[in-house]
Design a protein around this motif. Structure first.
Motif, short mmCIF file in Angstrom:
data_model
loop_
_atom_site.label_atom_id
_atom_site.label_comp_id
_atom_site.label_asym_id
_atom_site.label_seq_id
_atom_site.Cartn_x
_atom_site.Cartn_y
_atom_site.Cartn_z
N LEU A 1 56.65 -4.37 -82.83
CA LEU A 1 55.19 -4.31 -82.88
C LEU A 1 54.70 -5.01 -81.62
CD1 LEU A 1 52.52 -3.86 -84.53
CD2 LEU A 1 52.83 -6.19 -85.33
N GLN B 1 56.68 -8.83 -83.10
CA GLN B 1 57.77 -8.94 -84.06
C GLN B 1 58.66 -7.71 -83.99
OE1 GLN B 1 55.35 -8.97 -87.83
NE2 GLN B 1 56.57 -7.16 -88.31
N GLY C 1 60.55 -8.76 -88.54
CA GLY C 1 59.58 -9.51 -89.33
C GLY C 1 59.54 -10.97 -88.89
N ILE C 2 58.36 -11.56 -88.93
CA ILE C 2 58.17 -12.88 -88.35
C ILE C 2 59.03 -13.93 -89.04
CG2 ILE C 2 56.48 -14.74 -88.02
CD1 ILE C 2 54.39 -12.53 -87.43
N ILE C 3 59.06 -13.92 -90.37
CA ILE C 3 59.80 -14.97 -91.08
C ILE C 3 61.32 -14.79 -90.91
CG2 ILE C 3 60.33 -15.95 -93.37
CD1 ILE C 3 57.39 -15.75 -94.04
N ALA C 4 61.78 -13.55 -90.95
CA ALA C 4 63.22 -13.30 -90.73
C ALA C 4 63.63 -13.78 -89.33
CB ALA C 4 63.53 -11.82 -90.90
N ARG D 1 50.49 -22.94 -100.61
CA ARG D 1 51.03 -21.95 -99.67
C ARG D 1 49.95 -21.32 -98.79
NH1 ARG D 1 56.26 -19.86 -101.09
NH2 ARG D 1 55.67 -18.10 -99.82
N PHE E 1 51.54 -20.64 -92.31
CA PHE E 1 52.41 -20.98 -93.43
C PHE E 1 53.75 -21.37 -92.84
CE2 PHE E 1 55.89 -19.65 -96.20
CZ PHE E 1 55.63 -20.43 -97.32
#
Lengths: 123, 363
Positions: free
Chosen positions: B20, B32, B35-38, B289, B313
């Motif tokens: 992206l 990304q 995915g950002i968290i991965a 959260r 987060f």
């Protein structure tokens, strides 16, 4: 069970007078990693396209609107601890609330799965 | 008028990986991949590769004192030992931060200055305007920069480029041969993890990208993950947390200002020191959260006392974290605050930095 969609990417599955509500796979994908889901309170009276809750991802925060008018009878509070379920199963396991529908005629303001798929192509 | 975005030499690779993409500092950059968290979690546990070719690099060659460079930054350039780098600021006359940057001492009479992408043109002009001699060049276009960050990054680098990398301490660098061309390998980064910033010619940077990604321990990470990583360890983001209206004193970054030397903005900072700051940077943790975001209000007892400049987060802490500026009486550690935006409201507590304390950065 029939599934209907809003332009804001919420879905509702209707069984009798009960509607189960969530956000679409498309919306979950666009938001990216979901980190927080704000659920409505049981007993809350919601209006069609009125505020139902909100959802946050790493990238953005957005409101969730109710596809139909009704009273909230059940919420999926597992999402409060594990909001990432929305990314894994937005249109099934990650349902957000069940409402007792007050006016079934409002369904005419929603899109069918087929109409929603066509709508996504225009975005 | 539509902004003409610049593309890094790696751009086609990002597109092939289905990244992206979004504009950042005038550049078309990957936000990304998977995915950002991965990507964030991979960097905290393995090794992540970032395309940082958008950042600016300048070279000054000459005598630091007579050339005027010694007075340009908030730290002394001549006192940086060879092979070491130093973080600090380029200030305006009012003490506001034109940019935060790192200076690398390459030779007795030569430094490389690494600056933010969005500010690079104004940085170059400001520095050039203060110089009285020497040769000052913008080498951004000819220079590629990749960051390899994460606890496994040293192992990856040693396996690919030899033992020499193993002994580089934090904030030191070596010039070494990579892919047949001289490259600077620096033990610095923006993630709080063990890691390296690699400067190599723009022609070779794509080849280096491919080589590093062939290692199964390495995955690409975008600017989305980079922002979460840097905020978890409390690093400032220029344009959000600091800008020309913010002094290092307000931002709690006076450790990077050497008042024993002269520099542009010093008189203004001394005045601020005497009068006291009007607002102070704080770090805060949210109970829950929910994520604080840029421009959300910071409130106490029903009135607005400041504003959020960064918030996210935190996957490591499992709750919202943020940085903001408040009036000094609300800045003490442990102060309860409310973060507010429309009907969104969250309880927060002022805390110490970094939020995430177990990074491998110094290991």
């Amino acid at each position: 069970m029939s599934m209907y969609f809003t332009k804001e990417h919420e879905w509702v599955k209707v069984a009798g007078t009960t509607g189960t509500v969530g956000i679409s796979d498309h919306a979950a994908h666009e938001l990216g990693d979901i980190t927080f889901v704000e659920l409505p309170k049981i007993g809350a009276v919601v209006k069609q396209f009125g505020e139902l809750g909100s959802i946050e991802s790493v990238k953005a925060a957005s409101d969730i609107f109710s596809p139909l008018s009704g009273t909230v009878i059940k919420v999926n509070d597992a999402l409060e601890i594990a909001p990432e379920v929305v990314n894994e199963s937005a249109e099934d396991a990650a349902w957000m609330a069940q409402i007792e529908i007050t006016d079934e005629a409002e369904l005419k303001n929603l899109m069918t799965q087929e109409q929603y798929n066509d709508y996504l192509k225009t975005l | 008028m539509e902004e003409q975005l610049q593309a890094t030499p790696i751009c086609s690779r990002h597109r092939a990986l289905n990244a992206l993409m979004a504009p950042f500092g005038g550049w078309d950059m990957p936000i990304q991949y998977e995915g950002i968290i991965a990507e964030h979690t991979w960097c905290r546990t393995k090794a992540s590769l970032f395309d940082i070719c958008h950042m600016g690099e300048f070279i000054f060659q000459g005598d630091f004192e007579s050339g005027g460079l010694e007075d340009v930054f908030t730290f002394s350039v001549k006192s940086i030992p060879l092979g070491r780098s130093r973080y600090g600021f380029l200030l305006n006359e009012q003490g506001g931060i034109i940019d935060d940057l790192i200076v690398f001492r390459i030779a007795a009479d030569k430094v490389m200055i690494v600056v933010n992408a969005a500010t690079a043109p104004k940085d170059f002009a400001a520095i050039k305007g203060r110089l009285k001699g020497g040769v000052f060049t913008d080498i951004t276009a000819a220079t590629g920069k990749l960051d390899l960050q994460g606890p496994l990054s040293r192992d990856v680098m040693v396996d690919l480029f030899g033992e020499e990398v193993a002994s580089i301490p934090y904030f030191k660098f070596v010039t070494m041969d990579i892919l047949g061309t001289p490259a600077i390998v620096s033990r610095t980064g923006y993630t709080g993890e063990l890691g390296y910033e690699i400067f190599i010619s723009a022609e070779k940077v794509c080849e280096l990208w491919d080589l590093l990604l062939m290692d199964a321990r390495v995955k690409p990470a975008g600017l989305g993950a980079r922002d979460v990583l840097r905020l978890e360890v409390g690093y400032s983001l220029y344009g959000s947390d600091i800008d020309e209206e913010t002094t290092p004193l307000e931002a709690g970054l006076d450790g990077f200002v050497n008042f024993d030397k002269s520099f542009v903005g010093k008189e203004a900072l001394l005045r601020v020191k005497e009068q006291g700051v009007a607002r102070k940077k704080i770090a805060f943790e949210v109970a829950g959260r929910r994520s604080p975001r840029h421009h959300y209000d910071i409130c106490s007892a029903g009135s607005t006392v400041g504003s959020v400049t960064s918030g996210v987060f935190s996957p490591m802490l499992g709750r919202g974290i943020g940085i903001g500026f408040v009036t000094p009486e609300h800045a003490a550690i442990g102060t309860p605050l409310t973060i507010s935006h429309g009907r969104v409201s969250m309880e927060a507590t002022v805390c110490e930095l970094p939020f995430f304390k177990d990074g491998s950065v110094r290991s």
